[in-house]
Design an enzyme around this catalytic site. Structure first.
Site, PDB file in Angstrom:
ATOM      1  N   SER A 137      14.396  21.660 -16.158  1.00 12.44           N
ATOM      2  CA  SER A 137      13.207  22.476 -16.382  1.00 12.44           C
ATOM      3  C   SER A 137      13.625  23.788 -17.024  1.00 12.44           C
ATOM      4  O   SER A 137      14.696  24.318 -16.731  1.00 12.44           O
ATOM      5  CB  SER A 137      12.517  22.735 -15.042  1.00 12.44           C
ATOM      6  OG  SER A 137      11.744  23.913 -15.106  1.00 12.44           O
ATOM      7  N   HIS A 148       0.842  -1.220   0.000  1.00 16.57           N
ATOM      8  CA  HIS A 148       0.000   0.000   0.000  1.00 16.57           C
ATOM      9  C   HIS A 148       0.875   1.268   0.000  1.00 16.57           C
ATOM     10  O   HIS A 148       0.447   2.300   0.494  1.00 16.57           O
ATOM     11  CB  HIS A 148      -0.937   0.049   1.201  1.00 16.57           C
ATOM     12  CG  HIS A 148      -1.682  -1.231   1.442  1.00 16.57           C
ATOM     13  ND1 HIS A 148      -2.882  -1.538   0.843  1.00 16.57           N
ATOM     14  CD2 HIS A 148      -1.366  -2.323   2.198  1.00 16.57           C
ATOM     15  CE1 HIS A 148      -3.290  -2.732   1.230  1.00 16.57           C
ATOM     16  NE2 HIS A 148      -2.384  -3.237   2.047  1.00 16.57           N
ATOM     17  N   LYS A 176      15.637  21.910 -10.917  1.00 17.47           N
ATOM     18  CA  LYS A 176      14.978  20.645 -11.239  1.00 17.47           C
ATOM     19  C   LYS A 176      15.862  19.669 -12.016  1.00 17.47           C
ATOM     20  O   LYS A 176      16.629  20.045 -12.879  1.00 17.47           O
ATOM     21  CB  LYS A 176      13.714  20.906 -12.085  1.00 17.47           C
ATOM     22  CG  LYS A 176      12.600  21.576 -11.323  1.00 17.47           C
ATOM     23  CD  LYS A 176      11.984  20.701 -10.248  1.00 17.47           C
ATOM     24  CE  LYS A 176      11.067  19.651 -10.800  1.00 17.47           C
ATOM     25  NZ  LYS A 176       9.786  20.146 -11.248  1.00 17.47           N
ATOM     26  N   GLU A 181       9.225   8.483 -16.796  1.00 20.07           N
ATOM     27  CA  GLU A 181       7.844   8.932 -17.043  1.00 20.07           C
ATOM     28  C   GLU A 181       7.399   8.602 -18.468  1.00 20.07           C
ATOM     29  O   GLU A 181       6.261   8.197 -18.705  1.00 20.07           O
ATOM     30  CB  GLU A 181       7.718  10.437 -16.790  1.00 20.07           C
ATOM     31  CG  GLU A 181       7.811  10.784 -15.309  1.00 20.07           C
ATOM     32  CD  GLU A 181       7.941  12.281 -15.044  1.00 20.07           C
ATOM     33  OE1 GLU A 181       7.629  13.090 -15.930  1.00 20.07           O
ATOM     34  OE2 GLU A 181       8.369  12.630 -13.926  1.00 20.07           O
TER      35      GLU A 181
END
Ligand code: ARG
Length: 461
Positions: free
Chosen positions: A277, A156, A283, A290
Site C-alpha cells: 500500500s 455457508h 499491508k 483480486e
C-alpha cells in the site's frame, strides 16, 4: 486507402466510413494464419491446374518475403489497408506483379476470414489447454504433499467438517479437469475447414477442399458453404469455456483472499505475488487474486457480446460478424494470462498448516462425528443430533471444544458416552474414517491422486 474493391464505385469512401469499416487494427492478430491459409489455397489452385506452377512459386515466395519483412520490422502493417487480407494481397501484387493478382481466385474474404479466425482460435484453444495442464500440475503437487494436512471444510463459510488440504485442492482439480475436457471437445468439433466456401455458395472452379483442409490440419472441409462462412459457434463455445475457467479461477481467488486475510492466516502469498500500500506500510495485499476475480466479468462480457451479435444475423455472411474479434481476442489474452498468473501464485504460496489444523480443531467440526458416535452406541440419529447440539451450546458457554469436556461431563448429558469418544472425534479419525468414494481420507485421496497423475500425463499439452 488500399482497397480490393474499387471497380464499381465512382466516389471515394468517406474517411470516417473507411475508419469505421476497417478491421486492420485488430485482424492483424491473425496475420500468420492469413498467410498459412493463402499458402494452402495457392498450392491447391496449382495442383488443380487453376493456376500454373510458376504462379504458385512466385506467390509462395512473395508470401514468404512479406512474412519475413513484417517479422523483421522492415514492413509495417498499417491502417492504409482495410484489413489484413487486403494488406497481404496488395503487398503481394507489389512484390510479384501479375501472379499476385491470382491469389484470390475461387476465394472470398468471407471464407478467408472464417478460416483465419478458426485457425487462430484453434491454436488459442490448444494454448489455453497447455496453461490449464500447467495449473493442474501445481494443484496435483500440493495434493501429494498434503494428504494429512487437516483444515476445516466450510459450508455457508461456516466451519462444517474437517477435511484435508489435498481434498480441498482436489475439488479444484476436478473443475479444471472438466475445463480441459471441454477444450478437447471444442477442438474436436471445430476442426473442419471453411476455406472453399467462397462468398457463400461455393465456386465453379474445381477446388479440392479435402486437400486444403488436410494441409491446414483439419479433419476435412465443412459440409455447407453457407454455414462455413457464417458459423461462429466454435468461438461461442470457446468463450463459454473461458468464462467457466474464469468462474473457477474467481472462486479459487476468493478463497485465497479469505485464507490470506489477517483473520484466517491459512496461507501466505509469496512476496513476489503480492503488492503493498502507498500509505499503510504494514499491508501486503492479494492484488493478483483480486484482479483475477475482477477480470472474470470482462470475459463473461465477451461471451454475452458475441451471443448478442450473432442472434439477429440472417445467412450468410454479414459485416456484424467482424465484431467477433476484438472482445474475443481480449478474452483469450485475459484468460490465458490469468491462468498463468494464478498458477504462479499458487505454486509459490505457503500453507500455515498449524493454523489450518487449529481452526478445524476448535470449530466443532467434529460435531457430526460425535453424533455418529452416539448412533453407533444405540442412540437414534435425530436424538443424537439434539444431544450434541446441547453439548455444543454448553461448550460455547464455557469457551471449550467438545474434546475438552471430561467423560463425566459428557456422561451427565448422555450416558452412552465412553472413554473411546475422544479417539472417535479426533480430527484424524474424522478425516480418515471417511472412506466413501470421493471422500477426504488419506486412503481415498491417495487413490484419487494416482488416477489424476495418470490422466494428466496423458494430456499432451
Ligand atoms: N473484416 C471482415 C471481417 O472481419 C472480413 C470479411 C469481409 N468480407 C466482406 N464481405 N466485407 O469479418
Amino acid at each position: 486507402m488500399a482497397q480490393l474493391w474499387g471497380g464499381r464505385f465512382q466516389k471515394k469512401t468517406d474517411d470516417l466510413v473507411y475508419e469505421f469499416n476497417a478491421s486492420i487494427t485488430f485482424d492483424k492478430t491473425f496475420f500468420k494464419e492469413d498467410l498459412e491459409g493463402s499458402r494452402a489455397h495457392v498450392k491447391m489452385l496449382s495442383k488443380q491446374g487453376i493456376i500454373t506452377k510458376d504462379d504458385e512459386k512466385a506467390i509462395l515466395e512473395g508470401l514468404d518475403s512479406i512474412e519475413k519483412d513484417v517479422e523483421s520490422g522492415k514492413l509495417n502493417i498499417t491502417t492504409e489497408y482495410e484489413d489484413i487480407h487486403s494488406f497481404v494481397e496488395a503487398n503481394l501484387i507489389d512484390r510479384v506483379g501479375e501472379p499476385g493478382k491470382k491469389l484470390h481466385t475461387g476465394r472470398s474474404r468471407n471464407d478467408q476470414v472464417a478460416l483465419d479466425m478458426r485457425l487462430y482460435t484453434r491454436s488459442q484453444v490448444e494454448y489455453t489447454k497447455s496453461q490449464l495442464v500447467n495449473l493442474l500440475n501445481v494443484i496435483l503437487r500440493i495434493m501429494k504433499e498434503n494428504t494429512t494436512t487437516i483444515m476445516p471444510g466450510f459450508t455457508h463459510l461456516q466451519k462444517a467438517q474437517p477435511i484435508t488440504l489435498a481434498h480441498h485442492m482436489g475439488a479444484y482439480f476436478e473443475m479444471f479437469k472438466r475445463d480441459v475436457l471441454r477444450l478437447n471437445d471444442i477442438r474436436e468439433r471445430m476442426n473442419y475447414c471453411p476455406l472453399g466456401s467462397g462468398a457463400l455458395a461455393g465456386t465453379t472452379y474445381p477446388l479440392d477442399r479435402e486437400f486444403t483442409a488436410k494441409e491446414l490440419g483439419f479433419y476435412g472441409p465443412c459440409d455447407n458453404s453457407m454455414d462455413g462462412v457464417s458459423d461462429r459457434d466454435y468461438l461461442i463455445e470457446y468463450l463459454s469455456a473461458l468464462s467457466t475457467i474464469m468462474m473457477h479461477l474467481s472462486r479459487f481467488s476468493e478463497e485465497v483472499i479469505i485464507w490470506n486475510s489477517n483473520e484466517y492466516r491459512f496461507v501466505e502469498i509469496d512476496d513476489s505475488y503480492s503488492t503493498g500500500s502507498s500509505i499503510m506500510p504494514q499491508k501486503k495485499n492479494p492484488d493478483i487474486a483480486e484482479l483475477v476475480r475482477g477480470k472474470t466479468g470482462r470475459v463473461y462480457g465477451a461471451l454475452m457480446s458475441l451471443l448478442t451479435t450473432m442472434k439477429g444475423i440472417p445467412l450468410a455472411y454479414n459485416k456484424d460478424m467482424q465484431e467477433d474479434k476484438e472482445l474475443a481476442f481480449d478474452a483469450m489474452r485475459t484468460t490465458n494470462g490469468c491462468i498463468q498468473l494464478f498458477a504462479g501464485m499458487l505454486d509459490t504460496m505457503s500453507f500455515n498448516k498449524d493454523n489450518m489444523y487449529n481452526s478445524a480443531n476448535k470449530g466443532f467440526t467434529n460435531a457430526t462425528d460425535a453424533a455418529d458416535y452416539l448412533v453407533n452406541h444405540g442412540v437414534a440419529f435425530r436424538d443424537a443430533h439434539g444431544i450434541i447440539g446441547r453439548i455444543v451450546l454448553y461448550c460455547i458457554d464455557k469457551g471449550i471444544a467438545i474434546d475438552d469436556m471430561s467423560l463425566e461431563e459428557l456422561k451427565n448429558i448422555c450416558p452412552a458416552f465412553e472413554e473411546d469418544i475422544y479417539d472417535a472425534i479426533s480430527m484424524e479419525t474424522c478425516v480418515n474414517k471417511r472412506l466413501t468414494h470421493g471422500a477426504c481420507s488419506k486412503e481415498v485421496m491417495e487413490g484419487v491422486i494416482s488416477s489424476y497423475s495418470e490422466w494428466l500425463s496423458g494430456q499432451d499439452a
